[in-house]
Structures are given as C-alpha cells and as structure tokens.
Design an enzyme around this catalytic site. Structure first.
Site, short mmCIF file in Angstrom:
data_model
loop_
_atom_site.label_atom_id
_atom_site.label_comp_id
_atom_site.label_asym_id
_atom_site.label_seq_id
_atom_site.Cartn_x
_atom_site.Cartn_y
_atom_site.Cartn_z
N CYS B 84 0.81 -1.21 0.00
CA CYS B 84 0.00 0.00 0.00
C CYS B 84 0.85 1.27 0.00
CB CYS B 84 -0.96 -0.01 1.18
SG CYS B 84 -2.29 -1.19 0.94
N HIS B 329 -9.50 4.19 -1.66
CA HIS B 329 -8.15 3.64 -1.64
C HIS B 329 -7.87 2.75 -2.85
CE1 HIS B 329 -4.38 2.19 -0.36
NE2 HIS B 329 -4.75 1.21 0.40
#
Lengths: 463, 381
Positions: B84, B329
């Site tokens: 991430c 996201h």
C-alpha cells in the site's frame, strides 16, 4: 508380552441434535445427538487428532509402525497412514499401511499391529481408525452415523492390556457398501443385515476367541462391540453367551452416533477407563465377517489409565443446512492455489511436521524456517526445532470477509509453549471464545481445496 | 535531497466506482490534469514512474500500462509496487531520479482499477498454507485488538476517526464516499473483522493521481509557487509480522523509521508539520499512525482524535482530504493522491477543506500491515 500401551478417542466438537434431521424430513428419529466432522475435518485429520491425543507428549521417535483404518479415507489413491505419520512427526523409517474395506478395519489393523510386534518385525506401533462416513440425505443412516477417531499404541513396554487370543470370520455378505462412484454409504435390508451380517458373525468370532483363551463367556468383564445400530450389540453379546446389561460397554449412539471403524477401539478405551487389573476385555469389529480380540488388563493399567472420554464439550450444529455444509454437500471455496508437490517436499518439516527454528546464537524460537534469525540477525545459526502444540492467543480477529465456507472466521496470533509464534485459523470456537489470553491447542485440518486436490495444514482450537 | 525537487503540477481523477472508465482512461485523465496544472505537454516528460498494485487487464506487470495509456514511448518508465506504500514510493523514486540529475522533468502516476476485478478487487497472493484466511482488515485488526487491549481503547474512539474523515471527504468533490456519518452509524454497521465494522474500513475504489516533478532551479519557470520536496523516507520490516515473536503489535516500526528518515532529511520534527495525509485504511490505523509519526506519544493517538486536534480546525489536521476512509483507496493511486492533496493544501487551493497556515505537509502510506511504510514531507518555498 505384547499389547496396548496407550489409547485415546477423538470426537469432533460439533454435534447435531437428531431432531433437526427429523424436523427437516418429517421423519421419526432416535433421540440424542450425532457427532459431526466439520468441513475442515475428515478421516485423515481426525486420525491425526486421535494419534496426537494417544501420544499425549510421548516421543513419536519411539514408534516404527503406523496403521490407519477407515472406510471413508479422503483419498482413494494416496496413502493416509504416511500423512498421519508425518503430521504426528514419526520417523521416516516407519512401516505404514492403510486398512479399509469395511468398518471392521479398525480391529483388523489392531490385530495386525499386535501380530507385527509379537513377531518382532516392529518395536511399537500406532493404530488409528477414523471415519466420517457420509449418508444420503433423508436416509435411515443419516441420523445414525457419527464421526470420530480412535488411536491405540501397541508395544511390549508399559502394556496396560495384553492380547490373550484372537479369532476371525470371513464370508461375503452384502450389508454396507460404497462403490467407487458412490459418495454415500449404501445399506441393504437393515434388519436382516443386523441379524445375519452382524450379530451372527460377531458372536461367532467372539465365541471362537473365548474358546482359544479357554475363557467362559461369564468371565469377560467388558465387551467392546462395534455395531451397525444402537440395539444390535446386545443381540451379538447374547448370542455369544454374555449378559449385555452387565458386560456390554454402553453404545455411544445417543451421544455421537455409530462411528464405524473407530467404534470398537473407542469402546475398548471406555472399558479401560474403569477396568481392574486382571479383567478380560473383548473387542470386536464387523463387516463381511468379524474380528474378535481378547485382552487382559495388566497391573500397569491403574497408573497409565486413559483419560475419560469428554463428551460434554460440544458445539451445536445450528441447522440442517449447516450440517449439509459441514459434510461437504455445499460447494466449498476453491479459489487460490493448492500447494505444489515441490513446495510441499521442500517445506515438509515446516508445514506438516510443524518444525520451526531455534537460533543457536540468541535462543529465539521462530517460524517459518529461514536462514537469518529475526531476533539477532545471525546467519545460518538456526537449527530445526519442533514446535509445541499448545499456546495462548496473543491477538486475534473475528473475520467475516475471508473467502472461506463458514463465517465468522476467528484468526489468531498464538504464542506457543516452548517458544515460537504462529498465525492460524481457529476451529471449533464458540462465540466469544477466542480472545486475548485464550488457551489453544493445535489441530491438523483440511485447509482449502483447489485444482482437484486439498491442502492440509494446522489450525488452532480452544484448549 | 531537501529542496532539490519541486512539484510543478498535480492531477487527480474523481475516485469511486468508475465503471465507465478503463484503467488506461483513468491514467489519461490524471496525467492530462497534471500536464495542464504544470503547463507542459507530454513531450517534456523525460522519465515516468507508475505506482500500481494490479496493472490494467492485458497490461502485464510492467510499465507498459502507463506507456500505452499515454503513448509515452522511447523513454524510461519504471513500475513501482510496494504494497500500500506503492504510490508514495513511486513518488520517492521519481524524486531520486530528479535529484540524481538523470531526468529534469518526471511524471509520477498512481493508478488502480480494483472494481474491474470483482469481489474486493484484490486476489489472494502469497503462500498457499501459511497465513491462509488473512484479509487486509483482518491483518490490521490483529494489531487493533492488541492495541485496544493494551491501552484500553474502545470502538467508540475508532468511530471518531470515521466521523472526522467522512466529514472532510464530504467537502471534497473528488472523494469516493461523500457523506457524513454519525458515531452511532459507525458503531452499528456490520462487523467486517472485529473490531472493524463497515465504516471502520476504507472502500474498494477506482482512481488515478499524478504529480509532475522537476529540478528545483527551473521550477519557477513552470509554476510561480512550486511546492518543494523536503524529505522522503521508506522502510521495510517483516511482511510476516504475525510470526515475529518480538513484535508487540502496538504500532508499526516501518512508519517510525520512514518518518525518522524523512524528518532528518527535511531538518524538521513532527511538531513542525502543519497537516498530514496518513494511511487510514482502517480507523485504528490512523490513530496508531499519528503516534508512529510522532504527533503524540504511543498510546495517546486515541486522545488526539477525541480532543478534535486532528480535525480540520485542530492543531494537527489529519486527512483533510477525507483520507482513504472517505476519499477511497485505489492502492497504487493513494500515495500520489496524498501528494496531490498536500500540494493543493500548501497552495491554499483546498476550498472548504483548506487547513490554516499550511506551510509543511506530510504524506504517509503503510502496507503489509507494517511491512512497508513511506513518508514524504512537502513544503512551500
């Protein structure tokens, strides 16, 4: 003197109240509950559980044979005994064999193991019988069958019950069967089968074994008779000249169901929970004939008595749908990959024997096996280290998102007794049971299915 | 590297369920948004960095997904993938190239099209046996439960992060989830992975964001008020934290180390930061991040949000954009989107969500969880 040195029974925690089946199909069912292997359990995994319970911390290196008995092995081709031997960390130089064919396989394997020890071809053997036999939905067998496993250690040191005599009967009789294309057990006319395919053969084998031992039926302390239903063992006992009320080990039917191949071994275990030294115990299994073995409890029994079978701790299977799911009638998760044979071979000690590493430089026990210590960074100072199978939850989550067949899925980070930390799925937990500090033990389970094969791996369960 | 690299243009697509846009179209929208902002065209791009976790269908796991989308050929393009932290690490690599003098004008672009992939968009990767049953919320939940057990935090405190970030995101027309939520809604939402309910989790989002960076000295030729890169940091720790018997699960060492690097390069400390875009993949993560980044002591992050200090008008606004929680996201895009937000805030162009006295901003990603963290400090002048 060859005989039994240890004995243990494994019964899955999940239980289905038979009235759930009765209500589903509108049929009359016997009262009580049946044990239900979870979706992640089968004869292989229950055999590992029973074997670990039987070993109870004993050194597996002491054993040089393992026999597995089942009519519901998860593989038609691929040996289960060797998987059980590896998961329970027996040495490579172990004689292994799978017994099957009929539910008498458990007693047959026990006889073969004692014969092998007596012949001197093996030093000490483990015999494990396990069954999770599938019945057709809405069949008479569906409420009747139960799932479980039993394991017996056989040897010449520390014998708690020595073999006195053995006898067998072999004759074709069509009673229970499953062809190579059938998933569920089929049964012929049950009342005729119970009488001619069961009671007659068992009584004949028991009678022959008692005659060999020069033992009148009344001298038998306990009869451990595997049976096709709750009532027929009494019929077999009577035909063998015994008094069922006094001599028969009570059936497990009302609490767990008819277990199949492990049943006579589990009943023998119950008998040994209370037997006195010098007691004669008879165990018999049936199926296309019968095998009967006569044992005499030794003076070593009181000090090495098997733990009492604990059936109180149970998780209810909430619905018939849940039951079908547990027994594999609902498609399971098949996403992702199955472990390749190369990876399986490379990681066998780590993944199946559950060995981690211990750092010779700083002493830290760790998992998985790597080259450099995660504590002190020492290179190639990590040595093979067998991990303990009990531990405590360090942290956890209860996951509703993971692609698994049953939700919620508890996942836990576990600090093991003796060092090492694992991250595992938690099986057989009641709501709220998994939290920080929960004591757990490890269990070998069917983890995942893909590409036409299965992955087996360790999970935790509340201890 | 402090003050050697400037951001002269940023771009960002609307984040959300972008069913009507392909992966390459999202890239095109973000890149041309940034070109326009910098006042350049693609011929001036000397090198590019693509941050993406899962390239577009047919693109392969290479940089061609960016090259083909923009017809940007015959020059270096590098694909960066680092869990991430992919987006901020792509930005960091772009900065290193500019600072090294190998390229004067560089495009950094983060893109993800998770909704093309069905389900939650992220296929299961990794060992077929070890850690099987893990999910992103489940892995962060392991840390959250240990943390909450240790510091006595309740779900009510986590909910305050969701309420705050949804409030900020509602002010942002590019955010994925543009609605306010109440603490009661957050607490009553279905549980995803205890202690996280639905509103404790960021959504699965499509989107792309871009930044154009160049050497500091010619930056004012492109932009009269460029934003300068003050510091960057990247740290990797174990990707198997759950097997590390020495790990206390109370925060992420990788964030602490990446922050130390970035602060040292910038010559600043956490108290100098005016606002931060931090990785709030789950509500608890933001609380822990504020501690790991040094905005408060370990165990004090809950109080920081309780007291409103991380709100838009607080003394250290956190996630003025709405964060991953509300903005969404799209993995590789998130870090670059944070750069976009920091630059927008530093320029004073953030409109209703503008924070006061924005001189120094911080962007932070953490993936793994805790396996990899990247921190970028940006400032004016």
């Amino acid at each position: 003197m060859a005989g039994i040195t240890r004995i243990a029974t494994y019964v899955p925690r999940r239980r289905l109240d038979r009235t759930v089946i009765g209500q589903t199909w509108g049929t009359r069912v016997a009262p009580g509950r049946r044990a239900v292997a979870g979706l992640d359990e089968d004869a292989l995994t229950m055999a590992v559980d029973a074997t670990l319970a039987c070993l109870d911390g004993a050194d597996p290196a002491h054993f040089d044979a393992l026999y597995f008995a089942s009519t519901s092995a998860p593989y038609l081709e691929k040996q289960v005994a060797s998987v059980v031997a590896t998961a329970t960390d027996l040495p490579r130089a172990t004689a292994v064999a799978d017994f099957g064919g009929s539910v008498r396989a458990g007693v047959t394997a026990l006889r073969a193991a004692i014969d092998a020890v007596r012949a001197g071809s093996v030093r000490s053997a483990l015999v494990v019988a396990a069954d999770a036999r599938l019945a057709e939905p809405e069949s008479e067998l569906e409420p009747l069958l139960g799932d479980g496993a039993a394991a017996i250690a056989v040897g010449t040191d520390g014998v708690i019950a020595e073999l006195v005599s053995a006898a067998s009967v072999a004759e074709e009789f069509t009673y229970f069967w499953r062809t190579d294309t059938q998933r569920a057990v089929q049964v012929a006319e049950p009342r005729f089968g119970a009488s001619y395919g069961y009671a007659r053969d068992v009584a004949e084998a028991v009678g022959a074994a008692l005659r060999k031992a020069e033992l009148p039926p009344a001298r038998v302390a306990r009869l451990a008779l595997g049976a096709p239903d709750e009532r027929s063992a009494a019929d077999a006992a009577k035909r063998a000249g015994c008094d069922p009320g006094r001599q028969l080990v009570p059936s497990l039917a009302a609490e767990v169901g008819m277990l199949g191949s492990p049943e006579p071994l589990a009943l023998l275990g119950r008998a040994l929970e209370t037997a006195a030294p010098g007691d004669f115990l008879v165990v018999a299994g049936y199926g296309e004939g019968a095998d009967a073995l006569v044992f005499r409890a030794t003076d070593a029994l009181p000090a090495a008595r098997p733990r009492a079978l604990d059936l109180a701790r149970a998780l209810p299977v909430a619905s018939y749908g849940r039951f079908l799911k547990a027994r594999g009638f609902v498609p399971a998760e098949t996403a992702g990959e199955v472990v390749t044979s190369v990876v399986e071979w490379k990681e066998l000690a780590q993944d199946v024997r559950l060995h981690g590493s211990r750092c010779e430089a700083c002493g830290l026990v760790q998992y998985p096996q790597t080259r450099i210590c995660i504590g002190c960074r020492a290179r190639d100072r990590l040595v093979d280290h067998k991990l303990g199978k009990r531990g405590t939850v360090f942290t956890f989550t209860i996951d509703n998102l993971a692609p698994v067949a049953e939700h919620p899925l508890p996942m836990a980070v576990i600090d093991l007794e003796g060092g090492g930390r694992l991250y595992l799925q938690v099986a057989d937990a009641a709501d709220g049971e998994v939290k920080i500090g929960t004591a757990v033990e490890l269990t070998f389970r069917r983890l995942h299915e893909a590409g036409g094969n299965r992955n087996y791996f360790w999970k935790a369960r509340p201890a | 590297m402090k003050d050697q690299v400037a951001v002269i243009g940023v771009g960002c697509t609307k984040f959300g369920d972008r069913f009507e846009r392909s992966y390459e179209e999202l890239i095109t929208d973000a890149a041309f948004d940034a070109y326009a902002d910098a006042g350049i065209d693609s011929s001036e791009i000397e090198a590019a960095y693509l941050g993406t976790y899962l390239p577009g269908a047919g693109g392969g796991k290479a940089a061609v997904s960016l090259g083909d989308a923009l017809r940007l050929y015959d020059r270096p393009i590098t694909r960066v993938e680092n869990y991430c932290a992919t987006g901020t690490d792509a930005f960091r690599n772009g900065c290193l190239a500019v600072a090294a003098g190998v390229a004067d004008v560089v495009l950094v672009l983060g893109a993800e099209k998770l909704k093309d992939r069905g389900g939650r968009g992220i296929p299961r990767l990794g060992h077929p046996l070890l850690a099987r049953g893990n999910t992103a919320p489940g892995l962060f939940a392991l840390a959250a439960n240990r943390y909450m057990h240790t510091f006595g935090l309740g779900r009510e405190t986590l909910a305050k992060v969701a309420v705050k970030n949804h409030h900020n995101g509602a002010l942002n027309d590019k955010a994925h989830l543009r609605m306010e939520v109440t603490a009661e809604q957050v607490l009553k939402a279905p549980i995803i992975a205890w202690p996280f309910g639905l509103f404790d989790c960021c959504p699965t989002t499509d989107g792309a964001a871009a930044a154009i960076i160049c050497r500091a000295d010619p930056a004012r030729r492109y932009k009269k008020d460029p934003v300068f890169v003050k510091g960057v940091g990247l740290a990797v720790t174990t990707g198997r934290p759950y097997f590390d018997p020495t790990f206390d699960y109370l925060g992420f060492r990788s964030t602490q180390a990446a922050a130390r690097q970035a602060y040292a390069m910038a010559g600043v400390g956490p108290r100098d930061i005016d606002f931060a875009e931090v990785h709030d993949c789950f509500t608890w993560t933001e609380i822990s991040n504020t501690e790991d980044l040094g905005f408060c002591a370990k165990g004090e992050g809950g109080r920081l949000v309780e007291e409103g200090r991380t709100a838009l008008d607080g003394d250290i606004p956190v996630n003025p954009s709405g964060g991953l929680k509300s903005f969404g996201h799209p993995i590789g895009a998130s870090g670059v989107r944070m750069i976009y937000e920091c630059v927008t805030q530093l320029r004073g162009e953030a409109g209703a969500r503008q924070v006061k006295q924005a001189e120094l901003g911080l962007a932070h990603n953490v993936g793994g969880p805790g396996a990899v963290s990247c921190v970028v400090v940006l400032g004016r002048g």
